[in-house]
Design an enzyme around this catalytic site. Sequence first.
Site, mmCIF file in Angstrom:
data_model
loop_
_atom_site.group_PDB
_atom_site.id
_atom_site.type_symbol
_atom_site.label_atom_id
_atom_site.label_comp_id
_atom_site.label_asym_id
_atom_site.label_seq_id
_atom_site.Cartn_x
_atom_site.Cartn_y
_atom_site.Cartn_z
ATOM 1 N N GLU A 33 0.712 -1.239 -0.089
ATOM 2 C CA GLU A 33 0.078 0.156 0.073
ATOM 3 C C GLU A 33 0.817 1.221 0.103
ATOM 4 O OE1 GLU A 33 -3.330 -2.004 2.985
ATOM 5 O OE2 GLU A 33 -1.818 -0.556 3.639
ATOM 6 N N ASP A 220 -12.605 -6.226 -0.097
ATOM 7 C CA ASP A 220 -13.271 -7.454 0.340
ATOM 8 C C ASP A 220 -14.530 -6.943 1.039
ATOM 9 O OD1 ASP A 220 -10.940 -7.498 2.524
ATOM 10 O OD2 ASP A 220 -12.822 -8.194 3.585
#
Lengths: 262, 262
Positions: A33, A220
Amino acid sequence: MAPPEDKPEVAEEFMAEKRSISTIVIIIAMQAEALPLVNKFQLKEDLDSVFPKGVPWVRYYGTYKDLNINIIWPGKDTVLGVDSVGTVSASLVTYASVQALQPDLIINAGTAGGFKAKGASVGDIFLASDVAFHDRRIPIPVFDLYGVGLRQALSTPNLLKTLNLKVGKLSTGDSLETSPKDEASIIANHATIKDMEGAAVAYVADLLKVPAIFVKAITDIVDGDKPTADEFLQNLAAVTAALDQAVTKVVNFINGKCLSDL
Amino acid sequence: MAPPEDKPEVAEEFMAEKRSISTIVIIIAMQAEALPLVNKFQLKEDLDSVFPKGVPWVRYYGTYKDLNINIIWPGKDTVLGVDSVGTVSASLVTYASVQALQPDLIINAGTAGGFKAKGASVGDIFLASDVAFHDRRIPIPVFDLYGVGLRQALSTPNLLKTLNLKVGKLSTGDSLETSPKDEASIIANHATIKDMEGAAVAYVADLLKVPAIFVKAITDIVDGDKPTADEFLQNLAAVTAALDQAVTKVVNFINGKCLSDL
């Protein structure tokens, strides 16, 4: 009436709100990230670390427009080699970063799970309105509230409106998956998004009186059909790109503004 | 063959093991557990704190026999007024204490739950052989091990034998009660005792290379019939007295010895 000894602090806070934001600390738990943003802002790794010898914590720093940007990544576990995710690492690097760098603002950026029942989809970017824990159950009066640890993010109505981000409550726990008891707490927290660091960053930011915001990208769907770990790993790369775009927009918006302009 | 640059560090570690223990930090999460020991060792509160302004963390310090003793209590939550229990506070005060005080040894002392199936009874005093987390479930290879965070306590065979303490594995989580998933993880950790701070203290101690031991007194039986919170509150005062006696014996044993004598 406020006692007289409070006055200097109030004046100091007022001045901070009216001064352009100068130094920001961006706490990011995973290398995947962090690195695209390190490249985007052309930051350098701090090899003569502001952190103690032996800790895996990594600071990338540099100047971008009018801002001193520090991206802090807790690094790889020194024995196991995986990203040091979760609340303990996040709280430690937030504490050490604030002590070393005295930032005007903390941005906790990262991927998160989302609840479709609350309107989240994979790839969405959320700004958290408030944050709380869902895995600290202490059924003794008042300790129960301490465990939940509800805290407000810095209010940023102009940022939200300009960048057209989604808003939702963030719930934090140290597990990637959830148990039925976690799920009950997440519902009690009215959470739209779920991560593994936010409420710990908020706790330390609050303790040290530094405003904090939370930019989270959905990898998700927690209340969906797919196993969280599979869906997380499958979507990580694409969603990280969206996260990095969003953080860049947030940083561009912050540049030249004071806290009360956000 | 070890690379030559390792030699000074090895020599330093060897010297530390052969030097008498001088400074100890005792991390205690609850005021009720800490104050009897503060009185016993005649410690003073550090009003010109080694910790940052605004944090509730309290250091009690003084000289007892040949030891510089620091009892560190994370204090009352600044808003809610309850003891700052759990892994986030414990990791922060352990980190800040090691940075400020450079102790030779950390003792994490406190009350804990015990499992009667593993031989624990209310009032028992345990020294933990190793510590792990039971509420950090990350079902991705290697991340799963990171979540569990298994770490050894400093080996102290002479201390154990002389004081005739019980030995068991300690499992840590941020909830006072347990969920079925927590219970499965506690069994997987082979734990005899359960607390809310130990594995976080161990994580920071390991990160900063300070040896740590864990002295835990059993207030409640986790696999018994009574609700944990009720049993905990009912036994807290009596068990705290036993804990304080045990910590005093441990400190008396440590006095004048080096790490390798323990």
